[in-house]
Design a protein around this motif. Structure first.
Motif, mmCIF file in Angstrom:
data_model
loop_
_atom_site.group_PDB
_atom_site.id
_atom_site.type_symbol
_atom_site.label_atom_id
_atom_site.label_comp_id
_atom_site.label_asym_id
_atom_site.label_seq_id
_atom_site.Cartn_x
_atom_site.Cartn_y
_atom_site.Cartn_z
ATOM 1 N N GLY A 182 44.793 47.885 38.872
ATOM 2 C CA GLY A 182 43.658 47.165 38.596
ATOM 3 C C GLY A 182 43.901 46.150 37.688
ATOM 4 O O GLY A 182 43.396 46.210 36.312
ATOM 5 N N HIS A 184 42.019 43.614 36.853
ATOM 6 C CA HIS A 184 40.700 43.128 36.312
ATOM 7 C C HIS A 184 40.191 44.291 35.285
ATOM 8 O O HIS A 184 39.145 44.023 34.629
ATOM 9 N N LEU A 185 40.938 45.321 35.064
ATOM 10 C CA LEU A 185 40.903 46.521 34.308
ATOM 11 C C LEU A 185 41.736 46.228 32.832
ATOM 12 O O LEU A 185 41.491 47.235 31.933
ATOM 13 N N ASP A 187 42.929 45.767 29.295
ATOM 14 C CA ASP A 187 42.139 45.705 28.199
ATOM 15 C C ASP A 187 43.104 46.031 26.886
ATOM 16 O O ASP A 187 44.132 45.866 26.776
ATOM 17 N N ARG A 198 48.513 45.053 34.865
ATOM 18 C CA ARG A 198 48.261 46.110 36.024
ATOM 19 C C ARG A 198 48.301 45.911 37.219
ATOM 20 O O ARG A 198 48.302 44.360 37.604
ATOM 21 N N TYR A 226 38.084 57.472 39.367
ATOM 22 C CA TYR A 226 38.217 55.996 38.930
ATOM 23 C C TYR A 226 36.909 55.516 38.636
ATOM 24 O O TYR A 226 36.808 54.519 37.736
ATOM 25 N N SER A 230 36.948 53.062 35.483
ATOM 26 C CA SER A 230 36.691 51.656 35.767
ATOM 27 C C SER A 230 35.455 51.218 34.743
ATOM 28 O O SER A 230 35.711 50.083 34.261
ATOM 29 N N LYS A 233 36.654 50.792 31.317
ATOM 30 C CA LYS A 233 37.617 49.759 31.074
ATOM 31 C C LYS A 233 36.889 48.448 31.220
ATOM 32 O O LYS A 233 37.241 47.624 30.478
ATOM 33 N N ARG A 234 36.028 48.471 32.129
ATOM 34 C CA ARG A 234 35.050 47.216 31.954
ATOM 35 C C ARG A 234 34.438 47.012 30.588
ATOM 36 O O ARG A 234 34.244 45.816 30.254
ATOM 37 N N ARG A 237 36.874 45.471 28.101
ATOM 38 C CA ARG A 237 37.060 44.112 28.361
ATOM 39 C C ARG A 237 35.837 43.254 27.916
ATOM 40 O O ARG A 237 36.396 42.269 27.350
#
Length: 294
Positions: A182, A184-185, A187, A198, A226, A230, A233-234, A237
């Motif tokens: 991911g 987009h994850l 951080d 990632r 997940y 997820s 992690k979002r 971010r």
């Protein structure tokens, strides 16, 4: 255990010899064979951080090791398979594999030498090498299996690293590759652990194929965990905490420790590994690729 491997010369042209217990280089005995190194996305401090925080019992890492041993599959049925782990760090995978495959000739390698010296006392009889994978000293296909568990994300030129793995692997051999999933994850946690990236599974499989490999398996690890992972992690971010390096280290250590030895999470990962023999998981915490060389 001894092997017929011809060890590459170290700087100065000296040819090492493995006695079955240690290396001898120009009449000098050493537990770790050190080749030259360059800048890497890893450090001795990170080795210590992960070992102290997760130890050998973290649910994700235990599942990772079980999957890797399972993925070596037919290779472990050979009379004397030669298996290399790149990025062996604290040696937990090598220890697990040694208990499972006493007939195999195991070799561990890492970019950092000091943890290997400590590991040599816990893994007598296993050759340990320090080298940069992108400048790997092995020029010939010598290995029946090569394992890289959370290694590629620490290497800036991951394509070159995979080319080196392909070159070292024998025809019919297997490479087991695991990386964080991911993009987009990404951080502060990834940044502190010196991850260059990632991965999307599709990108990783394309990269592996482009190197010349055949894809035997492409899936994810940590599918059931997940959703909360997820979300966390979002949230990370969206935050840009102004933390000192020490505070960030403590927070990363706390994150690693979360649920590490939880029996429910261990059980959930065991169920996932069982199901993973029959289905491909579309998402997860880590990407898994098992590749073969024809």
């Amino acid at each position: 255990m001894q092997s017929s491997i011809e060890w590459p010369a170290i700087d100065g042209g000296l040819i090492p010899q493995w006695t079955g217990e240690e290396f001898i280089v120009d009449s000098t005995k050493t537990p770790v064979l050190c080749y030259h190194s360059t800048k890497s996305g890893w450090s001795e401090e990170l080795t210590s951080l992960h070992e102290e925080s997760a130890g050998s019992e973290h649910y994700m890492d235990r599942a990772s090791r079980k999957h890797a041993i399972q993925s070596l599959g037919a290779v472990l049925q050979y009379p004397s398979p030669v298996i290399l782990e790149v990025g062996c760090s604290s040696g937990f995978f090598l220890q697990a594999l040694k208990a499972r495959a006493l007939h195999a000739f195991l070799i561990g390698s890492d970019f950092i030498a000091d943890p290997l010296i400590e590991l040599s006392a816990r893994l007598p009889g296993v050759p340990l090498l320090q080298f940069d994978l992108t400048q790997c000293p092995f020029e010939e296909p010598l290995f029946d299996g090569i394992v890289l568990l959370n290694v590629l994300e620490h290497i800036e030129d991951d394509r070159l690293a995979l080319e080196k793995v392909y070159r070292m692997l024998k025809p019919g051999g297997v490479a087991v590759i695991e990386v964080p999933a991911g993009p987009h994850l990404y951080d502060y946690y990834d940044n502190h652990l010196m991850h260059y990236r990632r991965y999307e599974l599709s990108h990783l499989t394309r990269l592996v194929r482009d190197t010349g490999f055949r894809i035997n398996e492409a899936s994810h690890l940590g599918f059931f965990l997940y959703p909360p992972f997820s979300l966390a992690k979002r949230i990370n971010r969206r935050k840009t905490p102004a933390m000192s390096s020490q505070d960030k280290k403590l927070l990363v250590s706390k994150n690693i420790q979360t649920g590490a030895g939880n029996p429910v999470l261990h059980g959930l990962m065991n169920v996932e590994l069982l199901l993973g023999r029959y289905i491909q998981f579309p998402a997860g915490i880590r990407c898994l690729v098992v590749a073969g060389k024809t």
